[in-house]
Design a protein around this motif. Structure first.
Motif, PDB file in Angstrom:
ATOM      1  N   ASP A  63      68.676  54.253  65.304  1.00 34.11           N
ATOM      2  CA  ASP A  63      69.114  55.509  64.684  1.00 34.11           C
ATOM      3  C   ASP A  63      70.622  55.397  64.466  1.00 34.11           C
ATOM      4  OD1 ASP A  63      69.985  58.064  64.123  1.00 34.11           O
ATOM      5  OD2 ASP A  63      68.815  59.042  65.698  1.00 34.11           O
ATOM      6  N   TYR A  89      75.090  58.161  62.618  1.00 34.66           N
ATOM      7  CA  TYR A  89      76.550  58.367  62.683  1.00 34.66           C
ATOM      8  C   TYR A  89      77.332  57.134  62.202  1.00 34.66           C
ATOM      9  CZ  TYR A  89      75.539  62.530  65.472  1.00 34.66           C
ATOM     10  OH  TYR A  89      75.083  63.754  65.905  1.00 34.66           O
ATOM     11  N   ALA A 101      66.777  62.870  59.327  1.00 37.37           N
ATOM     12  CA  ALA A 101      66.395  61.741  60.178  1.00 37.37           C
ATOM     13  C   ALA A 101      65.353  62.202  61.194  1.00 37.37           C
ATOM     14  CB  ALA A 101      67.625  61.185  60.894  1.00 37.37           C
ATOM     15  N   SER A 102      65.365  63.486  61.522  1.00 28.25           N
ATOM     16  CA  SER A 102      64.430  64.016  62.534  1.00 28.25           C
ATOM     17  C   SER A 102      62.981  63.732  62.169  1.00 28.25           C
ATOM     18  CB  SER A 102      64.603  65.531  62.677  1.00 28.25           C
ATOM     19  OG  SER A 102      65.918  65.840  63.006  1.00 28.25           O
ATOM     20  N   SER A 136      72.935  63.926  56.787  1.00 27.40           N
ATOM     21  CA  SER A 136      73.376  65.127  57.518  1.00 27.40           C
ATOM     22  C   SER A 136      74.820  65.027  57.987  1.00 27.40           C
ATOM     23  CB  SER A 136      72.486  65.356  58.738  1.00 27.40           C
ATOM     24  OG  SER A 136      71.234  65.842  58.333  1.00 27.40           O
ATOM     25  N   LYS A 137      75.140  63.916  58.630  1.00 27.16           N
ATOM     26  CA  LYS A 137      76.468  63.798  59.260  1.00 27.16           C
ATOM     27  C   LYS A 137      77.488  63.235  58.274  1.00 27.16           C
ATOM     28  CE  LYS A 137      73.919  64.673  62.892  1.00 27.16           C
ATOM     29  NZ  LYS A 137      73.905  65.828  63.764  1.00 27.16           N
ATOM     30  N   ARG A 150      68.507  68.639  54.545  1.00 25.96           N
ATOM     31  CA  ARG A 150      67.400  67.934  55.188  1.00 25.96           C
ATOM     32  C   ARG A 150      66.984  66.670  54.438  1.00 25.96           C
ATOM     33  NH1 ARG A 150      68.361  68.097  58.899  1.00 25.96           N
ATOM     34  NH2 ARG A 150      66.403  67.749  59.983  1.00 25.96           N
TER      35      ARG A 150
HETATM   36  C1  PLP Z   1      71.411  60.802  67.062  1.00 24.92           C
HETATM   37  C2  PLP Z   1      70.842  61.782  66.100  1.00 24.92           C
HETATM   38  N1  PLP Z   1      69.792  61.435  65.349  1.00 24.92           N
HETATM   39  C3  PLP Z   1      69.233  62.291  64.487  1.00 24.92           C
HETATM   40  C4  PLP Z   1      69.706  63.578  64.333  1.00 24.92           C
HETATM   41  C5  PLP Z   1      69.038  64.504  63.386  1.00 24.92           C
HETATM   42  O1  PLP Z   1      69.557  64.385  62.100  1.00 24.92           O
HETATM   43  P1  PLP Z   1      68.950  65.110  60.842  1.00 24.92           P
HETATM   44  O2  PLP Z   1      69.776  66.337  60.581  1.00 24.92           O
HETATM   45  O3  PLP Z   1      69.108  64.118  59.732  1.00 24.92           O
HETATM   46  O4  PLP Z   1      67.543  65.436  61.111  1.00 24.92           O
HETATM   47  C6  PLP Z   1      70.809  63.998  65.099  1.00 24.92           C
HETATM   48  C7  PLP Z   1      71.326  65.362  64.994  1.00 24.92           C
HETATM   49  O5  PLP Z   1      72.153  65.807  65.752  1.00 24.92           O
HETATM   50  C8  PLP Z   1      71.393  63.069  66.003  1.00 24.92           C
HETATM   51  O6  PLP Z   1      72.442  63.406  66.759  1.00 24.92           O
END
Ligand code: PLP
Length: 386
Positions: free
Chosen positions: A200, A203, A98-99, A232-233, A241
């Protein structure tokens, strides 16, 4: 040459989340309660799908937006789970977590002088990207409203310069989730303005009470909403990734250009693993959630017994207790706890100034570590409050 470095980059600091995690690693008996990723393994069949892809030499580039088959799986997942649909051909881009989705969306829409409103305390990765684009962040303080964004306050913060609002529910770091009623109220404000809504919802699958509601279910936001998500979560896949951005075709066409010039595409073996996760491992988050709920209840009770107030989280895997009665700043609290008891937590100030007076504890950790960490925290509190 240092004076030639982009001043905006120079002004970005290392995230506070990482500092204590790095320091606690130096102690043999250290307990790390800062961890922002599931303490579970990626499901076996997902791992196997990644291994199979490598064995079969599926190791090249994919379509810039990601494998169409994966985009279809993403669309199927949201359609089946939440009942909204996006066109896999034109409205979904697979990103490097997501980053990278956050980065691509923000760089697609922001220019010099724009303002972005973000309810806070909040995850610290949005602001630096906003700054790199020459835009600024206006935080909406939620610390007086149980960490819920007040629609009226939101309305008051919107100016002619406002380009976007970023929302993150379930929330990192507070663990709060939004009810449908609260979302309706926010949407009533957002729909009146020509501003982007970036939601976003990474979660979403870690929602403990009731079901998650997505901003993507509101047709009123259809032409202005970017949904950020990923595996990721939900599937313990942080290192693979894989993330995704969903949005209307006219906007996603531009997001895709930013993404492809930066990344070409997400890792291909990871994309095959992601298809397996989305198609055949839909129960995985529920299994993790039953462990999280047990730990949440335990941590919440322990904190309460120590006299630390906290809102009982309804999502994600963090709890955000107040440490105001210690008269320490959140940084002092985290530093002293680390030094005296070798326990790492994240100071609330790492999540903007509105997190001051709180600490973030992650319960994505074993019961054994949580118990030991909280025993030590209790001893620490007894010593400083004596
Ligand atoms: C709110 C939130 N958005 C995005 C991310 C990043 O996720 P990703 O591992 O998919 O890049 C995190 C990671 O802790 C997060 O807490």
């Amino acid at each position: 040459m240092i004076n030639k470095v982009n001043e905006r980059v120079k002004s970005i600091s290392v995230p506070g989340i990482r500092i204590f995690a790095n320091q606690v690693a130096a102690f043999e008996d250290g307990i790390n309660l800062t961890i922002g990723e599931p303490d579970f393994s990626t499901p076996e069949r997902v791992k196997q799908a990644g291994i199979d892809a490598i064995t079969n030499n599926l190791t090249g580039y994919s379509h810039n937006a990601g494998l169409l088959e994966l985009r279809q799986s993403v669309a199927n997942f949201f359609e089946d789970t939440y009942g909204f649909s996006y066109d896999p051909e034109h409205e979904i881009v697979i990103t490097i977590g997501a980053s990278e989705g956050i980065d691509s969306v923000l760089r697609t829409i922001l220019t010099e002088g724009d303002e972005v409103i973000i309810p806070a305390p909040v995850y610290s990765a949005y602001e630096p990207i906003v700054h790199l684009s020459g835009a600024t962040v206006t935080y909406l303080d939620t610390s007086e409203t149980d960490f819920f964004p007040d629609p009226q306050k939101l309305s008051q913060l919107i100016t002619d310069q406002t380009k976007a609002v970023i929302l993150n529910y379930p929330s990192n770091p507070t663990g709060v989730t939004l009810s449908k009623e609260r979302m309706d109220e926010l949407v009533n404000v957002l729909k009146k303005h020509d501003i982007f809504v970036i939601s976003d919802e990474i979660y979403s699958e870690n929602t403990f009470s009731g079901t998650h509601h997505s901003f993507a279910t509101y047709p009123e936001l259809g032409d202005k909403l970017f949904l950020l998500h990923g595996l990721s979560k939900s599937h313990a896949m942080t290192g693979w990734r894989i993330g995704y951005v969903l949005g209307p075709e006219q906007l996603m066409e531009h997001v895709l250009k930013v993404h492809l010039h930066n990344a070409i595409c997400a890792s291909l073996p990871s994309q095959f693993a992601a298809i397996e996760a989305l198609e055949n491992c839909r129960e995985t988050p529920k299994q993790m959630n039953s462990a999280y709920v047990e730990r949440r209840d335990y941590v919440y009770e322990r904190l309460k017994n120590m006299g630390l107030d906290a809102i009982k989280p309804t999502g994600a895997f963090y709890i955000f207790p107040s440490i105001q009665k210690t008269n320490l700043s959140s940084l002092e609290f985290a530093e002293q706890l680390l030094e005296k008891e070798h326990v790492a937590v994240v100071p609330g100030s790492a999540f903007t100034e509105f997190g001051e007076g709180y600490i973030r504890i992650s319960y994505a950790n074993s019961m054994k570590n949580l118990k030991e960490g909280l025993d030590r925290m209790e001893r620490f509190l007894n010593a400083i409050m004596a």
